[in-house]
Scaffold this motif. Sequence first.
Motif, PDB file in Angstrom:
ATOM      1  N   LEU A  28      -0.221   4.185  -3.589  1.00 12.02           N
ATOM      2  CA  LEU A  28      -0.494   2.855  -3.274  1.00 12.02           C
ATOM      3  C   LEU A  28       0.094   2.773  -1.691  1.00 12.02           C
ATOM      4  O   LEU A  28      -0.594   2.145  -0.863  1.00 12.02           O
ATOM      5  CB  LEU A  28       0.103   1.736  -4.154  1.00 12.02           C
ATOM      6  N   MET A  29       1.423   3.305  -1.531  1.00 14.32           N
ATOM      7  CA  MET A  29       2.059   3.123  -0.171  1.00 14.32           C
ATOM      8  C   MET A  29       1.278   3.602   0.877  1.00 14.32           C
ATOM      9  O   MET A  29       1.428   3.533   2.032  1.00 14.32           O
ATOM     10  CB  MET A  29       3.296   3.416  -0.247  1.00 14.32           C
ATOM     11  N   GLU A  30       0.328   4.794   0.580  1.00 16.07           N
ATOM     12  CA  GLU A  30      -0.155   5.779   1.372  1.00 16.07           C
ATOM     13  C   GLU A  30      -1.482   5.091   1.857  1.00 16.07           C
ATOM     14  O   GLU A  30      -2.019   5.027   2.948  1.00 16.07           O
ATOM     15  CB  GLU A  30      -0.307   7.085   0.736  1.00 16.07           C
ATOM     16  N   ALA A  31      -2.145   4.404   0.821  1.00 21.33           N
ATOM     17  CA  ALA A  31      -3.414   4.220   1.072  1.00 21.33           C
ATOM     18  C   ALA A  31      -4.031   2.936   0.362  1.00 21.33           C
ATOM     19  O   ALA A  31      -5.296   2.621   0.749  1.00 21.33           O
ATOM     20  CB  ALA A  31      -4.548   5.391   0.459  1.00 21.33           C
ATOM     21  N   GLY A  32      -3.217   2.184  -0.348  1.00 18.88           N
ATOM     22  CA  GLY A  32      -3.662   0.941  -1.193  1.00 18.88           C
ATOM     23  C   GLY A  32      -4.451   1.311  -2.497  1.00 18.88           C
ATOM     24  O   GLY A  32      -4.796   2.351  -2.692  1.00 18.88           O
ATOM     25  N   ALA A  34      -7.539   0.471  -2.699  1.00 22.33           N
ATOM     26  CA  ALA A  34      -9.037   1.126  -2.638  1.00 22.33           C
ATOM     27  C   ALA A  34      -9.048   2.444  -2.807  1.00 22.33           C
ATOM     28  O   ALA A  34     -10.154   3.079  -3.150  1.00 22.33           O
ATOM     29  CB  ALA A  34      -9.407   0.822  -1.228  1.00 22.33           C
ATOM     30  N   ALA A  35      -8.021   3.459  -2.470  1.00 25.32           N
ATOM     31  CA  ALA A  35      -7.904   4.693  -2.665  1.00 25.32           C
ATOM     32  C   ALA A  35      -7.620   5.239  -3.941  1.00 25.32           C
ATOM     33  O   ALA A  35      -7.133   6.448  -4.057  1.00 25.32           O
ATOM     34  CB  ALA A  35      -7.221   5.491  -1.390  1.00 25.32           C
ATOM     35  N   LEU A  36      -7.114   4.362  -4.831  1.00 22.05           N
ATOM     36  CA  LEU A  36      -6.048   4.952  -5.894  1.00 22.05           C
ATOM     37  C   LEU A  36      -7.347   5.131  -7.032  1.00 22.05           C
ATOM     38  O   LEU A  36      -7.786   4.198  -7.612  1.00 22.05           O
ATOM     39  CB  LEU A  36      -5.427   3.277  -6.463  1.00 22.05           C
ATOM     40  N   GLY A  37      -7.406   6.352  -7.616  1.00 16.10           N
ATOM     41  CA  GLY A  37      -8.356   6.792  -8.748  1.00 16.10           C
ATOM     42  C   GLY A  37      -7.391   7.430  -9.748  1.00 16.10           C
ATOM     43  O   GLY A  37      -6.329   8.000  -9.566  1.00 16.10           O
ATOM     44  N   LEU A  38      -8.207   7.617 -10.872  1.00 14.96           N
ATOM     45  CA  LEU A  38      -7.428   8.171 -11.878  1.00 14.96           C
ATOM     46  C   LEU A  38      -7.192   9.604 -11.825  1.00 14.96           C
ATOM     47  O   LEU A  38      -5.853  10.122 -12.070  1.00 14.96           O
ATOM     48  CB  LEU A  38      -8.197   8.024 -13.094  1.00 14.96           C
ATOM     49  N   ARG A  39      -7.925  10.550 -11.215  1.00 15.24           N
ATOM     50  CA  ARG A  39      -7.796  11.861 -10.689  1.00 15.24           C
ATOM     51  C   ARG A  39      -6.493  11.947  -9.937  1.00 15.24           C
ATOM     52  O   ARG A  39      -5.706  12.888  -9.718  1.00 15.24           O
ATOM     53  CB  ARG A  39      -8.847  12.655 -10.507  1.00 15.24           C
TER      54      ARG A  39
END
Length: 230
Positions: A28-32, A34-39
């Motif tokens: 989250l700190m890197e990309a928020g 929007a870019a948080l996926g299970l894999r």
Amino acid sequence: MTFTLQTRPGSKRERTRDQLLVSAQSLLMEAGTAALGLRQITKHAGMVHASFYNYYPDVAALIGDLGELLGATHAAAMATPGQDGDDPAARFARITRQTLRIVAAQPDFGRLMFDVGLPSDRLGAELRLRLRMDIAEGVARGQFTVADVDLATSMIAGALTGLALDLHRGTLGFARIDPATALLLTHLGLDQAEAERLAHAAIDFPPPPELPMRWLALPSATQPLAGELS
């Protein structure tokens, strides 16, 4: 930013849950969100992606748990029994000052609150409940003069959120925290001199909560594990 998971007491299941939450915070700190996926989460945590479902039904549930953890971490940081002498006005002043100091002193905590897409209402709900209790008790004791406790709680909670955001963005500086606290106290009807005294009282504030946040880092990690039946 890179976070590392320290060894904490607890069951393997509890440690793995925290490992997932730590990985999510780092991503989250890197990309928020929007870019948080299970894999992405499981790869970062060093896990097989299918094992994620032993803890959460989906990423949204993990984000919800992280929001709960944010609120619980703040509540644990505010819990100092006896420090306020059972005085709701003193407690209001201390919690306000301490909350704003955390945001000002720990930029990454502010990022989790405002920048990465976490459900900030989880922290707001915890803080709002504490605020309402203190305002209602202050009214009952004749310290505050508020006609509508719920309306006053909503307005003060909004003011605190705005102050925290301005401190995080740098619009306000650290030196404005105590004057802001005094102003909020006077808005609740507290005597000006007493408001100034409480807002500038010498308090040995503890350091901000450590990041990354973990359930097992709290004084009592009693939250049920996600996906676990009672």
